[in-house]
Design a protein around this motif. Structure first.
Motif, short mmCIF file in Angstrom:
data_model
loop_
_atom_site.label_atom_id
_atom_site.label_comp_id
_atom_site.label_asym_id
_atom_site.label_seq_id
_atom_site.Cartn_x
_atom_site.Cartn_y
_atom_site.Cartn_z
N UNK A 22 -6.46 3.30 -8.70
CA UNK A 22 -5.58 3.97 -9.26
C UNK A 22 -4.25 3.86 -8.50
N UNK A 23 -4.09 3.15 -7.38
CA UNK A 23 -2.66 2.58 -6.86
C UNK A 23 -2.45 1.43 -7.30
N UNK A 24 -1.03 1.06 -7.98
CA UNK A 24 -0.46 0.43 -8.76
C UNK A 24 -0.20 -1.02 -7.88
N UNK A 25 -0.29 -2.32 -8.15
CA UNK A 25 -0.16 -3.47 -7.64
C UNK A 25 0.91 -3.52 -6.74
N UNK A 26 2.23 -3.05 -7.25
CA UNK A 26 3.22 -3.02 -6.48
C UNK A 26 3.46 -2.32 -4.99
N UNK A 31 2.67 -1.69 0.78
CA UNK A 31 1.72 -1.01 1.92
C UNK A 31 0.96 -2.28 2.82
N UNK A 32 0.63 -3.25 2.04
CA UNK A 32 -0.16 -4.22 2.77
C UNK A 32 1.12 -4.85 3.70
#
Length: 92
Positions: A22-26, A31-32
């Motif tokens: 559910x975390x959007x890619x942006x 975070x990464x």
């Protein structure tokens, strides 16, 4: 918390991030990138001379992610809180 503990927490954050569709890619990309910068700072054992990785900036960015995630992603928030505490302790 030792550097090894912080590395383990970062690894746990990576895993939780991968398991949270559910975390959007942006947001996941932010975070990464932040995790990578923290790991680089740890490897250097001192804050980076790059202003984007200064101790205040890294800690501030972690805290901003905590604010964004508190309600919807409690596991990620817990990991981020531990990371922010350790960064403050290390001065990174």
């Amino acid at each position: 918390m030792t550097n090894d503990d912080l590395e383990a927490t970062l690894d746990s954050l990576h895993q939780n991030l991968a398991e949270s569709p559910q975390i959007d890619e942006l947001t996941a990309a932010k975070m990464r990138l932040l995790i990578d910068e923290i790991q680089l700072a740890l490897a250097r054992s001192t804050p980076s001379s790059d202003s984007s990785s200064s101790p205040q900036t890294l800690t501030k960015r972690v805290k901003e992610l905590i604010s964004d995630f508190e309600v919807h992603h409690p596991k990620l928030t817990a990991n981020l809180s531990l990371i922010a505490e350790r960064l403050a302790d290390l001065g990174i």
